[in-house]
Motif scaffolding. Structure first.
Motif, PDB file in Angstrom:
ATOM      1  N   VAL A   1       0.900  -1.162   0.000  1.00 55.96           N
ATOM      2  CA  VAL A   1       0.000   0.000   0.000  1.00 55.96           C
ATOM      3  C   VAL A   1       0.933   1.206   0.000  1.00 55.96           C
ATOM      4  N   THR A   2       0.852   2.005  -1.048  1.00 53.33           N
ATOM      5  CA  THR A   2       1.862   3.051  -1.212  1.00 53.33           C
ATOM      6  C   THR A   2       1.241   4.446  -1.125  1.00 53.33           C
ATOM      7  N   ALA A   3       2.119   5.400  -0.843  1.00 54.11           N
ATOM      8  CA  ALA A   3       1.763   6.822  -0.930  1.00 54.11           C
ATOM      9  C   ALA A   3       3.050   7.548  -1.315  1.00 54.11           C
ATOM     10  N   ALA A   4       2.918   8.791  -1.785  1.00 54.28           N
ATOM     11  CA  ALA A   4       4.114   9.592  -2.089  1.00 54.28           C
ATOM     12  C   ALA A   4       4.935   9.750  -0.815  1.00 54.28           C
ATOM     13  N   HIS A   5       6.236  10.009  -0.965  1.00 50.31           N
ATOM     14  CA  HIS A   5       7.104  10.118   0.209  1.00 50.31           C
ATOM     15  C   HIS A   5       6.745  11.302   1.107  1.00 50.31           C
ATOM     16  N   THR A   6       5.956  12.221   0.602  1.00 53.54           N
ATOM     17  CA  THR A   6       5.577  13.371   1.435  1.00 53.54           C
ATOM     18  C   THR A   6       4.159  13.232   1.994  1.00 53.54           C
ATOM     19  N   GLU A   7       3.520  12.096   1.755  1.00 55.88           N
ATOM     20  CA  GLU A   7       2.128  11.908   2.192  1.00 55.88           C
ATOM     21  C   GLU A   7       2.021  10.730   3.138  1.00 55.88           C
ATOM     22  N   PRO A   8       1.171  10.850   4.183  1.00 52.16           N
ATOM     23  CA  PRO A   8       0.974   9.678   5.058  1.00 52.16           C
ATOM     24  C   PRO A   8       0.213   8.577   4.328  1.00 52.16           C
ATOM     25  N   ILE A   9       0.346   7.360   4.841  1.00 51.02           N
ATOM     26  CA  ILE A   9      -0.420   6.233   4.308  1.00 51.02           C
ATOM     27  C   ILE A   9      -1.897   6.475   4.615  1.00 51.02           C
ATOM     28  N   GLU A  10      -2.733   6.222   3.647  1.00 48.07           N
ATOM     29  CA  GLU A  10      -4.180   6.412   3.781  1.00 48.07           C
ATOM     30  C   GLU A  10      -4.770   5.188   4.493  1.00 48.07           C
ATOM     31  N   PRO A  11      -5.327   5.342   5.709  1.00 45.24           N
ATOM     32  CA  PRO A  11      -5.882   4.159   6.396  1.00 45.24           C
ATOM     33  C   PRO A  11      -6.933   3.423   5.558  1.00 45.24           C
ATOM     34  N   ALA A  12      -7.745   4.175   4.784  1.00 44.39           N
ATOM     35  CA  ALA A  12      -8.783   3.523   3.964  1.00 44.39           C
ATOM     36  C   ALA A  12      -8.142   2.591   2.931  1.00 44.39           C
ATOM     37  N   ALA A  13      -6.951   2.949   2.457  1.00 42.50           N
ATOM     38  CA  ALA A  13      -6.275   2.091   1.464  1.00 42.50           C
ATOM     39  C   ALA A  13      -5.824   0.789   2.129  1.00 42.50           C
ATOM     40  N   VAL A  14      -5.453   0.872   3.418  1.00 36.72           N
ATOM     41  CA  VAL A  14      -5.074  -0.343   4.165  1.00 36.72           C
ATOM     42  C   VAL A  14      -6.307  -1.227   4.338  1.00 36.72           C
ATOM     43  N   ALA A  15      -7.438  -0.601   4.693  1.00 38.88           N
ATOM     44  CA  ALA A  15      -8.679  -1.371   4.868  1.00 38.88           C
ATOM     45  C   ALA A  15      -9.050  -2.062   3.562  1.00 38.88           C
ATOM     46  N   ALA A  16      -8.945  -1.331   2.447  1.00 38.51           N
ATOM     47  CA  ALA A  16      -9.327  -1.907   1.149  1.00 38.51           C
ATOM     48  C   ALA A  16      -8.414  -3.080   0.801  1.00 38.51           C
ATOM     49  N   ALA A  17      -7.116  -2.922   1.062  1.00 36.87           N
ATOM     50  CA  ALA A  17      -6.173  -4.008   0.728  1.00 36.87           C
ATOM     51  C   ALA A  17      -6.439  -5.231   1.609  1.00 36.87           C
TER      52      ALA A  17
END
Ligand SMILES: Cc1ncc(COP(=O)(O)O)c(C=O)c1O
Length: 367
Positions: free
Chosen positions: A104-120
Motif C-alpha cells: 500500500v503506497t503513498a508519495a514520500h511526502t504523504e501519510p499512508i491512507e488508512p482507507a487504502a489499508v482497509a481496502a487491501a
C-alpha cells in the motif's frame, strides 16, 4: 554536533556507562542486566509484563528483519505500507525472505491512507500481518499507525511497527491499539549508543511467532524467548551498548517521558520558526511532521555537499535528502541530548551559507 537522524548526541553519563565491567552473558550478572533493561523498555512502551522484549546485537535494520520475518505464516502475505525508503526496505526484506508482499503506497511526502489499508485487507484475505513505519525518517513524516492498528485489529490482523526513529520521543500508546510488535533501536530517540536493536512483542504476537517456522537462525524470535525462560541468550549480546542503553533509559525515566516529548516538541518548534524565517519550507505538511526530523528544500544553486561542508566547518553535521526528494532536499534532525540553545549556532551557520549564496547570486546577475 550531530544533526543527522541518529546515532544521536549522547550524554557523558551514557558514554561513561560503556566502561562497565567485562561480563559473561552466560552468568547471572548478564541476566540481571537484561531484566532491568527489559523492564525499563516496557515502561517506556507503556505495556505490561506480558509483553516480551527481544534484544538483538545489531543496527535498527536487524530489528526490522527480525520483525518482518517473524510473524507471517507460510503461504500468507505481508501488507507493507510504503511511503519512504524504510517502508520500501521492509518490502525488500520480506521478498528476500520469500514472503509475498501486498504493498500500500503513498508519495514520500504523504501519510499512508488508512482507507487504502482497509481496502487491501478486504481484497486479500491471505494477509497475515501489516507492517508500517511510524516515523518515516526519509522525510520526517508520521504515519497514522493508530488508525491503521484499529482497522487491522477489527480484522484480527496484527500490526508490526517500525518505531526505530520514534520510540521514546513520539506518542505511541500500545495496549489495546492493535499494534503488536514494535521495532526499536538504542541510538536514536532513546539517546543510547549504537549496537542494540530490540522488539517489544505483544502476547498475541508471541503466539503468532510460535506458529511461524524460522526463516533465519539469528532472527528466530521464539528461540530468544525460549532462551529467556532458561535465563540465558542464544548469541553474544553487545554488553557495552546494553550498559549504555540502560544509562540512557535511566536518563529518560529520570527526566520523565512526557517531559522528554515536550522537549522534542519545543526544540522542533524553535527550528521550525527559524526555518520559516530563512524561507525553508519542510517538504511534509505541518500536520504530518514528526518531532525530530525535517526534510527541507536545498536553497537555489546550493548543492548538498557545499551546504554540508560549510556547516560542518562550523561544527554541525546535517544529512542528505533521501528517497524521491534526494536530489533536491537536505535533512536536519534534532534528536539526542541537544539543548535548544545549542541549535542557535547551527541556525547562524546555516544563515551565513544562505546569505553568502544570495550575495553571490546578486553580484552575478546583470543589473
Ligand atoms: C525508520 C527507520 N527504520 C530503520 C532504520 C534503519 O536503522 P539502521 O540504519 O540502524 O539499520 C532507520 C535508520 O535511520 C530508520 O530511520
Amino acid at each position: 554536533m550531530l544533526l543527522n537522524p541518529g546515532p544521536a548526541v549522547t550524554s557523558d553519563r551514557v558514554h561513561r556507562a560503556i566502561a562497565g565491567p567485562d561480563l559473561c552473558h552466560r552468568e547471572p550478572e548478564y541476566t540481571d542486566l537484561f531484566d532491568r533493561v527489559r523492564r525499563k523498555l516496557l515502561v517506556v512502551g507503556g505495556v505490561g509484563d506480558d509483553w516480551a522484549v527481544v534484544l538483538i546485537a545489531g543496527s535498527g535494520t536487524a530489528a526490522m528483519e527480525a520483525m518482518t520475518g517473524g510473524f507471517v505464516r507460510p503461504g500468507r502475505r505481508l501488507l507493507v505500507c510504503q511511503n519512504g525508503i524504510y517502508g520500501e526496505r521492509i518490502a525488500t526484506i520480506a521478498r528476500r525472505l520469500g514472503i509475498e508482499v501486498a504493498p500500500v503506497t503513498a508519495a514520500h511526502t504523504e501519510p499512508i491512507e488508512p482507507a487504502a489499508v482497509a481496502a487491501a485487507l478486504d481484497a486479500h484475505p491471505a494477509i497475515d500481518a501489516v507492517a508500517v513505519i511510524h516515523h518515516e525518517t526519509t522525510t520526517g513524516l508520521l504515519n497514522p499507525v493508530h488508525e491503521i492498528g484499529a482497522i487491522a485489529d477489527a480484522r484480527g490482523v496484527p500490526v508490526l511497527v517500525d518505531a526505530i526513529s520514534s520510540f521514546g520521543a513520539e506518542e505511541l500508546p500500545l495496549p489495546g491499539t492493535g499494534l503488536d510488535v514494535i521495532a526499536g533501536t538504542s541510538n536514536k530517540c532513546l539517546h543510547g549508543l549504537p549496537g542494540v536493536a530490540f522488539l517489544l512483542v505483544s502476547p498475541r504476537a508471541q503466539a503468532r511467532a510460535a506458529e511461524v517456522p524460522p526463516r533465519s537462525l539469528y532472527f528466530d524470535i521464539p528461540n530468544y524467548l525460549r532462551a529467556q525462560e532458561r535465563r540465558t541468550v542464544p548469541f553474544t549480546p553487545a554488553v557495552p551498548a546494553i550498559y549504555a542503553l540502560e544509562a540512557a533509559l535511566d536518563e529518560l525515566l529520570d527526566q520523565g517521558i512526557d517531559r522528554r516529548r515536550a522537549h522534542y516538541r519545543e526544540r522542533m518548534a524553535y527550528l521550525d520558526r527559524e526555518f520559516a524565517r530563512l524561507g525553508l519550507e519542510p517538504v511534509v505538511a505541518p500536520r504530518d511532521r514528526s518531532g525530530s526530523v525535517r526534510s527541507l528544500p536545498l536553497p537555489a544553486d546550493v548543492g548538498f555537499e557545499e551546504l554540508h561542508d560549510a556547516v560542518k566547518r562550523d561544527g554541525y553535521v546535517v544529512y542528505a535528502g533521501l528517497g524521491q526528494a534526494a536530489a533536491t532536499s537536505f535533512r536536519v534532525c534534532a534528536l539526542g541530548n541537544l539543548e535548544i540553545g545549542a541549535l542557535e549556532g547551527f541556525i547562524a551557520s546555516l544563515e551565513r551559507v544562505l546569505v553568502a549564496r544570495r550575495a553571490g547570486r546578486e553580484a552575478a546577475s546583470p543589473r
